[in-house]
Write a protein that holds these residues in place. Structure first.
Motif, PDB file in Angstrom:
ATOM      1  N   LYS A   1      -4.267  -7.634  -2.915  1.00 32.56           N
ATOM      2  CA  LYS A   1      -4.418  -6.610  -3.941  1.00 32.56           C
ATOM      3  C   LYS A   1      -5.659  -5.778  -3.646  1.00 32.56           C
ATOM      4  O   LYS A   1      -6.600  -6.249  -3.006  1.00 32.56           O
TER       5      LYS A   1
ATOM      6  N   THR B   1      -7.344  -0.926 -12.021  1.00 24.93           N
ATOM      7  CA  THR B   1      -6.574  -2.166 -12.122  1.00 24.93           C
ATOM      8  C   THR B   1      -6.297  -2.687 -10.719  1.00 24.93           C
ATOM      9  O   THR B   1      -6.396  -1.949  -9.731  1.00 24.93           O
ATOM     10  N   ASN B   2      -5.935  -3.957 -10.630  1.00 29.61           N
ATOM     11  CA  ASN B   2      -5.536  -4.536  -9.360  1.00 29.61           C
ATOM     12  C   ASN B   2      -4.081  -4.190  -9.066  1.00 29.61           C
ATOM     13  O   ASN B   2      -3.218  -4.331  -9.936  1.00 29.61           O
TER      14      ASN B   2
ATOM     15  N   LYS C   1      -8.357  -3.016  -5.840  1.00 27.20           N
ATOM     16  CA  LYS C   1      -8.717  -2.464  -7.147  1.00 27.20           C
ATOM     17  C   LYS C   1      -9.174  -1.035  -6.937  1.00 27.20           C
ATOM     18  O   LYS C   1     -10.362  -0.742  -6.834  1.00 27.20           O
TER      19      LYS C   1
END
Length: 254
Positions: A57, A14-15, A59
């Motif tokens: 962000k 997920t980010n 990942k």
């Protein structure tokens, strides 16, 4: 690009924000438009990156870590760290010191995911170790300091990350050669300055001569009795430069 979670090895990825969105509450809207500075040093050169850190962000973590222990850590540290970001006077109890130190390690590890492998100075083993232990190891020290956000040539930077490695080689009395490495990561977020010192390999007992740190810093790992923050302010960018590279002046005592 990570194919599985850097902390637990899980999937899917997920980010995850490198710096949490709640931290933006410590800044004016004007400052949130300024670029943050990230610098990782190597023996050959340094690599610089600028960007708006509150939208950055990566990942590289799974949903279980992202929404589990990492989210809990952010919620637990916010009541202490957000006032520090704003420059407010607070008392930091031992439990809060451990949270700050753990958050510093977690965030340092997230920051270096934004950079190339060549300038990731903290060992990859730190990710799994943090996931397992949820705290710093005995091979680490953490400190906090205070600084009025400095004005750089291109304006004020709300957030700054520095990662500086060093190495010591010595021969013991039995004639064996030893290599000791250390990495100092410094995060300046608003008025708050947090620092991680990681030394390896495991198996060496060490300490840091504190003279170079005082009176601008308080140790938060290993934890001590409740402390009043902030300590005396770092007065200039030059002071911050020296604080971010303390091993130039500070001996690692084996």
């Amino acid at each position: 690009m990570a194919r599985s979670c850097v902390f637990c090895g899980g999937t899917p990825l997920t980010n995850e924000h490198v710096f949490p969105l709640w931290m933006s509450e410590g800044f004016t809207p004007e400052l949130l438009t300024q670029s943050a500075l990230m610098v990782s040093y190597t023996e050959q050169n340094d690599r610089r990156h600028t960007g708006r850190m509150f939208t950055a962000k990566v990942k590289a973590v799974c949903g279980s870590c992202n929404n589990g222990w990492m989210s809990s850590l952010e919620g637990d540290v916010m009541p202490t760290l957000l006032p520090m970001v704003k420059g407010e006077v607070i008392q930091i109890a031992p439990e809060a010191q451990e949270l700050l130190a753990t958050w510093t390690l977690k965030t340092a590890l997230m920051c270096q995911l934004m950079q190339s492998d060549a300038v990731r100075n903290l060992p990859t083993s730190h990710y799994a170790d943090l996931f397992r232990d949820r705290r710093l190891s005995g091979q680490m020290r953490a400190f906090t300091s205070y600084m009025v956000p400095p004005q750089y040539l291109n304006g004020e930077s709300p957030v700054e990350y520095r990662s500086i490695p060093s190495e010591v080689r010595f021969t013991s009395s039995d004639g064996l050669q030893h290599r000791l490495w250390a990495t100092v990561v410094t995060l300046r977020i608003g008025y708050a300055v947090l620092q991680l010192v990681s030394v390896g390999p495991e198996g060496y007992d060490y300490d840091l001569e504190p003279a170079a740190f005082a009176p601008y810093t308080e140790q938060i790992w290993p934890v001590q009795e409740s402390i009043c923050w902030p300590p005396r302010a770092l007065g200039s960018i030059s002071d911050l430069d020296q604080f971010a590279d303390p091993l130039k002046e500070t001996k690692v005592i084996i």
